[in-house]
Motif scaffolding. Structure first.
Motif, PDB file in Angstrom:
ATOM      1  N   ILE A 154       0.864  -1.178   0.000  1.00  0.00           N
ATOM      2  CA  ILE A 154       0.000   0.000   0.000  1.00  0.00           C
ATOM      3  C   ILE A 154       0.898   1.224   0.000  1.00  0.00           C
ATOM      4  O   ILE A 154       1.805   1.329   0.830  1.00  0.00           O
ATOM      5  N   GLY A 155       0.683   2.139  -0.937  1.00  0.00           N
ATOM      6  CA  GLY A 155       1.516   3.327  -0.974  1.00  0.00           C
ATOM      7  C   GLY A 155       1.194   4.238  -2.136  1.00  0.00           C
ATOM      8  O   GLY A 155       0.239   4.045  -2.867  1.00  0.00           O
ATOM      9  N   VAL A 156       2.039   5.232  -2.274  1.00  0.00           N
ATOM     10  CA  VAL A 156       1.958   6.195  -3.369  1.00  0.00           C
ATOM     11  C   VAL A 156       3.345   6.231  -3.995  1.00  0.00           C
ATOM     12  O   VAL A 156       4.324   6.388  -3.288  1.00  0.00           O
ATOM     13  N   PRO A 157       3.498   6.027  -5.243  1.00  0.00           N
ATOM     14  CA  PRO A 157       2.530   6.027  -6.337  1.00  0.00           C
ATOM     15  C   PRO A 157       2.031   4.642  -6.749  1.00  0.00           C
ATOM     16  O   PRO A 157       1.463   4.503  -7.818  1.00  0.00           O
ATOM     17  N   ASP A 158       2.231   3.593  -5.933  1.00  0.00           N
ATOM     18  CA  ASP A 158       1.940   2.232  -6.365  1.00  0.00           C
ATOM     19  C   ASP A 158       1.296   1.439  -5.233  1.00  0.00           C
ATOM     20  O   ASP A 158       1.856   1.359  -4.142  1.00  0.00           O
ATOM     21  N   THR A 159       0.126   0.841  -5.491  1.00  0.00           N
ATOM     22  CA  THR A 159      -0.558  -0.034  -4.539  1.00  0.00           C
ATOM     23  C   THR A 159      -0.874  -1.336  -5.256  1.00  0.00           C
ATOM     24  O   THR A 159      -1.397  -1.302  -6.381  1.00  0.00           O
ATOM     25  N   ARG A 160      -0.534  -2.477  -4.608  1.00  0.00           N
ATOM     26  CA  ARG A 160      -0.706  -3.777  -5.258  1.00  0.00           C
ATOM     27  C   ARG A 160      -1.141  -4.840  -4.264  1.00  0.00           C
ATOM     28  O   ARG A 160      -0.775  -4.776  -3.100  1.00  0.00           O
ATOM     29  N   VAL A 161      -1.865  -5.849  -4.774  1.00  0.00           N
ATOM     30  CA  VAL A 161      -2.192  -7.068  -4.045  1.00  0.00           C
ATOM     31  C   VAL A 161      -1.790  -8.225  -4.947  1.00  0.00           C
ATOM     32  O   VAL A 161      -2.184  -8.253  -6.120  1.00  0.00           O
ATOM     33  N   LYS A 162      -0.995  -9.179  -4.396  1.00  0.00           N
ATOM     34  CA  LYS A 162      -0.472 -10.272  -5.212  1.00  0.00           C
ATOM     35  C   LYS A 162      -0.870 -11.616  -4.625  1.00  0.00           C
ATOM     36  O   LYS A 162      -0.804 -11.817  -3.416  1.00  0.00           O
ATOM     37  N   TRP A 163      -1.260 -12.533  -5.515  1.00  0.00           N
ATOM     38  CA  TRP A 163      -1.581 -13.906  -5.142  1.00  0.00           C
ATOM     39  C   TRP A 163      -0.703 -14.834  -5.958  1.00  0.00           C
ATOM     40  O   TRP A 163      -0.758 -14.819  -7.192  1.00  0.00           O
ATOM     41  N   SER A 164       0.128 -15.630  -5.289  1.00  0.00           N
ATOM     42  CA  SER A 164       0.980 -16.621  -5.946  1.00  0.00           C
ATOM     43  C   SER A 164       0.249 -17.956  -5.862  1.00  0.00           C
ATOM     44  O   SER A 164       0.205 -18.573  -4.800  1.00  0.00           O
ATOM     45  N   PHE A 165      -0.328 -18.405  -6.978  1.00  0.00           N
ATOM     46  CA  PHE A 165      -1.157 -19.611  -6.933  1.00  0.00           C
ATOM     47  C   PHE A 165      -0.408 -20.872  -7.337  1.00  0.00           C
ATOM     48  O   PHE A 165      -0.949 -21.960  -7.234  1.00  0.00           O
ATOM     49  N   ALA A 166       0.832 -20.759  -7.780  1.00  0.00           N
ATOM     50  CA  ALA A 166       1.691 -21.906  -8.080  1.00  0.00           C
ATOM     51  C   ALA A 166       3.129 -21.424  -7.949  1.00  0.00           C
ATOM     52  O   ALA A 166       3.386 -20.240  -7.754  1.00  0.00           O
ATOM     53  N   LYS A 167       4.072 -22.336  -8.073  1.00  0.00           N
ATOM     54  CA  LYS A 167       5.477 -21.981  -7.844  1.00  0.00           C
ATOM     55  C   LYS A 167       5.946 -20.822  -8.718  1.00  0.00           C
ATOM     56  O   LYS A 167       6.632 -19.932  -8.258  1.00  0.00           O
ATOM     57  N   ASN A 168       5.572 -20.786  -9.976  1.00  0.00           N
ATOM     58  CA  ASN A 168       6.063 -19.764 -10.908  1.00  0.00           C
ATOM     59  C   ASN A 168       4.976 -18.835 -11.441  1.00  0.00           C
ATOM     60  O   ASN A 168       5.206 -18.123 -12.408  1.00  0.00           O
ATOM     61  N   HIS A 169       3.794 -18.845 -10.846  1.00  0.00           N
ATOM     62  CA  HIS A 169       2.672 -18.065 -11.373  1.00  0.00           C
ATOM     63  C   HIS A 169       2.146 -17.097 -10.315  1.00  0.00           C
ATOM     64  O   HIS A 169       1.920 -17.474  -9.180  1.00  0.00           O
ATOM     65  N   GLU A 170       1.912 -15.837 -10.729  1.00  0.00           N
ATOM     66  CA  GLU A 170       1.395 -14.803  -9.838  1.00  0.00           C
ATOM     67  C   GLU A 170       0.338 -13.982 -10.572  1.00  0.00           C
ATOM     68  O   GLU A 170       0.482 -13.698 -11.763  1.00  0.00           O
ATOM     69  N   VAL A 171      -0.681 -13.585  -9.833  1.00  0.00           N
ATOM     70  CA  VAL A 171      -1.699 -12.666 -10.340  1.00  0.00           C
ATOM     71  C   VAL A 171      -1.739 -11.495  -9.374  1.00  0.00           C
ATOM     72  O   VAL A 171      -1.648 -11.684  -8.158  1.00  0.00           O
ATOM     73  N   GLU A 172      -1.834 -10.275  -9.905  1.00  0.00           N
ATOM     74  CA  GLU A 172      -1.879  -9.111  -9.028  1.00  0.00           C
ATOM     75  C   GLU A 172      -2.833  -8.059  -9.562  1.00  0.00           C
ATOM     76  O   GLU A 172      -3.006  -7.897 -10.763  1.00  0.00           O
ATOM     77  N   GLY A 173      -3.462  -7.371  -8.622  1.00  0.00           N
ATOM     78  CA  GLY A 173      -4.269  -6.205  -8.933  1.00  0.00           C
ATOM     79  C   GLY A 173      -3.494  -4.973  -8.500  1.00  0.00           C
ATOM     80  O   GLY A 173      -2.771  -5.013  -7.504  1.00  0.00           O
ATOM     81  N   PHE A 174      -3.610  -3.883  -9.247  1.00  0.00           N
ATOM     82  CA  PHE A 174      -2.795  -2.709  -8.929  1.00  0.00           C
ATOM     83  C   PHE A 174      -3.504  -1.407  -9.270  1.00  0.00           C
ATOM     84  O   PHE A 174      -4.415  -1.370 -10.089  1.00  0.00           O
ATOM     85  N   ALA A 175      -3.048  -0.357  -8.592  1.00  0.00           N
ATOM     86  CA  ALA A 175      -3.436   1.021  -8.882  1.00  0.00           C
ATOM     87  C   ALA A 175      -2.150   1.836  -8.843  1.00  0.00           C
ATOM     88  O   ALA A 175      -1.405   1.765  -7.868  1.00  0.00           O
ATOM     89  N   THR A 176      -1.851   2.564  -9.906  1.00  0.00           N
ATOM     90  CA  THR A 176      -0.604   3.324  -9.970  1.00  0.00           C
ATOM     91  C   THR A 176      -0.847   4.755 -10.455  1.00  0.00           C
ATOM     92  O   THR A 176      -1.757   5.013 -11.237  1.00  0.00           O
ATOM     93  N   LEU A 177       0.001   5.642  -9.968  1.00  0.00           N
ATOM     94  CA  LEU A 177       0.056   7.020 -10.428  1.00  0.00           C
ATOM     95  C   LEU A 177       1.338   7.141 -11.238  1.00  0.00           C
ATOM     96  O   LEU A 177       2.411   6.762 -10.762  1.00  0.00           O
ATOM     97  N   ASN A 178       1.232   7.629 -12.463  1.00  0.00           N
ATOM     98  CA  ASN A 178       2.374   7.656 -13.361  1.00  0.00           C
ATOM     99  C   ASN A 178       2.417   8.991 -14.092  1.00  0.00           C
ATOM    100  O   ASN A 178       1.404   9.669 -14.211  1.00  0.00           O
ATOM    101  N   GLY A 179       3.589   9.355 -14.604  1.00  0.00           N
ATOM    102  CA  GLY A 179       3.679  10.581 -15.377  1.00  0.00           C
ATOM    103  C   GLY A 179       5.100  10.992 -15.669  1.00  0.00           C
ATOM    104  O   GLY A 179       6.050  10.338 -15.264  1.00  0.00           O
ATOM    105  N   PHE A 180       5.216  12.096 -16.395  1.00  0.00           N
ATOM    106  CA  PHE A 180       6.527  12.658 -16.708  1.00  0.00           C
ATOM    107  C   PHE A 180       6.391  14.159 -16.914  1.00  0.00           C
ATOM    108  O   PHE A 180       5.306  14.688 -17.152  1.00  0.00           O
TER     109      PHE A 180
END
Length: 138
Positions: free
Chosen positions: A21-47
């Motif tokens: 949980i943070g700024v500029p990046d918030t994520r939740v990750k689920w590792s459902f097998a040894k080499n596989h991950e799914v994640e939901g995210f919200a990010t603030l980006n720019g230049f």
């Protein structure tokens, strides 16, 4: 102009679940097998970039800054392979987009009015070997 702060709190709940949980990046990750991950995210980006040479807008020459800011919400899939490589597939929606040309007094010269839209990002990452024996939190 103001900087984007880098503040985060990371926690591994168990071997399968972790969150950041943070700024500029918030994520939740689920590792459902040894080499596989799914994640939901919200990010603030720019230049921000300087336009030193004149840029013609409505036949008038301007110099100043080009600023882009976006807020992205999405889902991602990561697959680890060959020990140090990770294939990534991220998709989502930009809920806020802003791209403006401003003068050096931060007055808007032109707004590009970019609509919100869906996006897809596919890539391969190389993971450098860590010299520490600490298990990754996220």
């Amino acid at each position: 102009m103001y900087p984007i702060p880098v503040i985060s709190y990371t926690k591994r709940i168990d071997d399968a679940w972790a969150y950041k949980i943070g700024v500029p990046d918030t994520r939740v990750k689920w590792s459902f097998a040894k080499n596989h991950e799914v994640e939901g995210f919200a990010t603030l980006n720019g230049f921000t970039g300087n336009v030193n040479d004149g840029l013609d807008v409505y036949k008038v020459e301007y110099s100043g800054t080009l600023r882009q800011t976006s807020v992205l919400l999405g889902l991602g899939y990561n697959f680890n392979f060959l020990k140090n490589f990770k294939a990534t597939l991220n998709g989502g929606y930009s809920v806020y987009n802003s791209l403006q040309l401003q003068d050096y007094d931060n007055e808007e010269i032109y707004d590009f009015e970019i609509p919100n839209s869906f996006y897809l990002n596919v890539g391969v990452k190389y993971i450098f070997k860590s010299k520490t024996n600490v298990k990754r939190l996220y």
